[in-house]
Design an enzyme around this catalytic site. Sequence first.
Site, short mmCIF file in Angstrom:
data_model
loop_
_atom_site.label_atom_id
_atom_site.label_comp_id
_atom_site.label_asym_id
_atom_site.label_seq_id
_atom_site.Cartn_x
_atom_site.Cartn_y
_atom_site.Cartn_z
N HIS A 62 45.95 22.53 -28.54
CA HIS A 62 44.75 21.31 -28.53
C HIS A 62 43.24 21.63 -27.95
CE1 HIS A 62 46.01 21.56 -24.88
NE2 HIS A 62 44.75 20.29 -24.54
N HIS A 64 41.73 20.97 -26.06
CA HIS A 64 40.69 20.64 -24.88
C HIS A 64 40.08 22.15 -24.52
CE1 HIS A 64 42.28 16.40 -23.42
NE2 HIS A 64 40.76 16.79 -23.93
N ASP A 66 40.14 24.53 -21.65
CA ASP A 66 40.48 25.07 -21.29
C ASP A 66 42.29 26.07 -22.53
OD1 ASP A 66 42.28 23.03 -20.94
OD2 ASP A 66 43.50 23.45 -19.33
N HIS A 67 42.26 25.25 -22.82
CA HIS A 67 42.86 26.12 -23.65
C HIS A 67 42.74 27.21 -25.14
CE1 HIS A 67 46.27 23.78 -22.96
NE2 HIS A 67 45.96 23.33 -22.25
N ASP A 253 49.58 20.50 -24.01
CA ASP A 253 49.50 19.24 -23.34
C ASP A 253 50.61 17.97 -23.84
OD1 ASP A 253 48.62 21.21 -21.34
OD2 ASP A 253 46.29 20.74 -22.17
N HIS A 313 51.55 25.83 -17.30
CA HIS A 313 50.44 24.69 -16.87
C HIS A 313 50.35 24.08 -15.30
CE1 HIS A 313 47.24 21.68 -18.72
NE2 HIS A 313 46.78 22.29 -18.62
#
Length: 363
Positions: A62, A64, A66-67, A253, A313
């Site tokens: 996805h 975001h 941090d990914h 997530d 995570h």
Amino acid sequence: MSMDVTFLGTGAAYPSPTRGASALVLRCEGECWLFDCGEGTQTQLMKSQLKAGRITKIFITHLHGDHFFGLPGLLCTISLQSGSMVTKQPIEIYGPVGLRDFIWRTMELSHTELVFPYVVHELVPTADQCPTEELQESVQVDKTDNPPKEGEGRTILLDSEENSYLLVDDEQFVVKAFRLFHRIPSFGFSVVEKKRPGKLNAQKLKDLGVPPGPAYGKLKNGISVVLENGVTISPQDVLKKPIVGRKICILGDCSGVVDDAGVKLCFEADLLIHEATLDDTQMDKAKEHGHSTPQMAATFAKLCQAKRLVLTHFSQRYKPVALAREGEADGIVELKKQAESVLDLQEVTLAEDFMVISIPIKK
């Protein structure tokens, strides 16, 4: 055929000295597939035994930061380390709608020209993957031209019958994506190794009079052979049972799956990798932010009858056991206990940066 998973980043939200941002690599016979690429992933790769140049596919769960904020830098580094003459196959990149434009914009604004080809395949999300106000329609940017090394990627729609997305179907693997519920559209990935021919039955070969040599190879590869006496030997006559492939499932997530497609695709997974951002005492907070706790992850694993659950995570408050000061390790150990209580004390693994997990061939 060896297969293993290396965790490069096991922390949530941002990279820290003890946990990098989300990233892991599935390695099979030297080929590497990267799942998520948080900030600092390329540095983590350099500290590991992996080679960035071996990455052939990248999957982003996805959008975001941090990914996937580490993706442009990683691509640039691979390019710089590749030399000027590159004839390699394109790196295939899979992720939600918007990923192609993100890569294009970063390359354009930084005046970067990669020396290797790449292709971006975008998954089109559905309205039930996140709060309505967070779902954005795909916006095509006004490009003057495509980057010289970007190939034409696919726009992948949900298969309404299977409720999944078919990403890869080659000689060795089938990779499908399934929908997760998060604050923005998020996906999980099911990687299934196809069945391989069983071993040759030496005694049957001898009994049937098949001479050692090229005939063995043909039979192993599913090709019938004709002996000098005119007798035809079929592969099924001399091969043992096919070797069932391995299954690895990686969830981005989420606070849950959208429908039962995730359960079906992850059923009896040899390795199920699931986020557990907060402990069970903060379940309401976790759900509010679209995340999971150990109990939630373990419940899904139990529903899937997964053979091994790995939690990752983690909030940066949960230090790895080996690096935590005295007393600080209690928090991360409690997450393990919470998950194991759901799985009837079946062992649960807490992922740490640079941990390597092998997935053995099924017998």
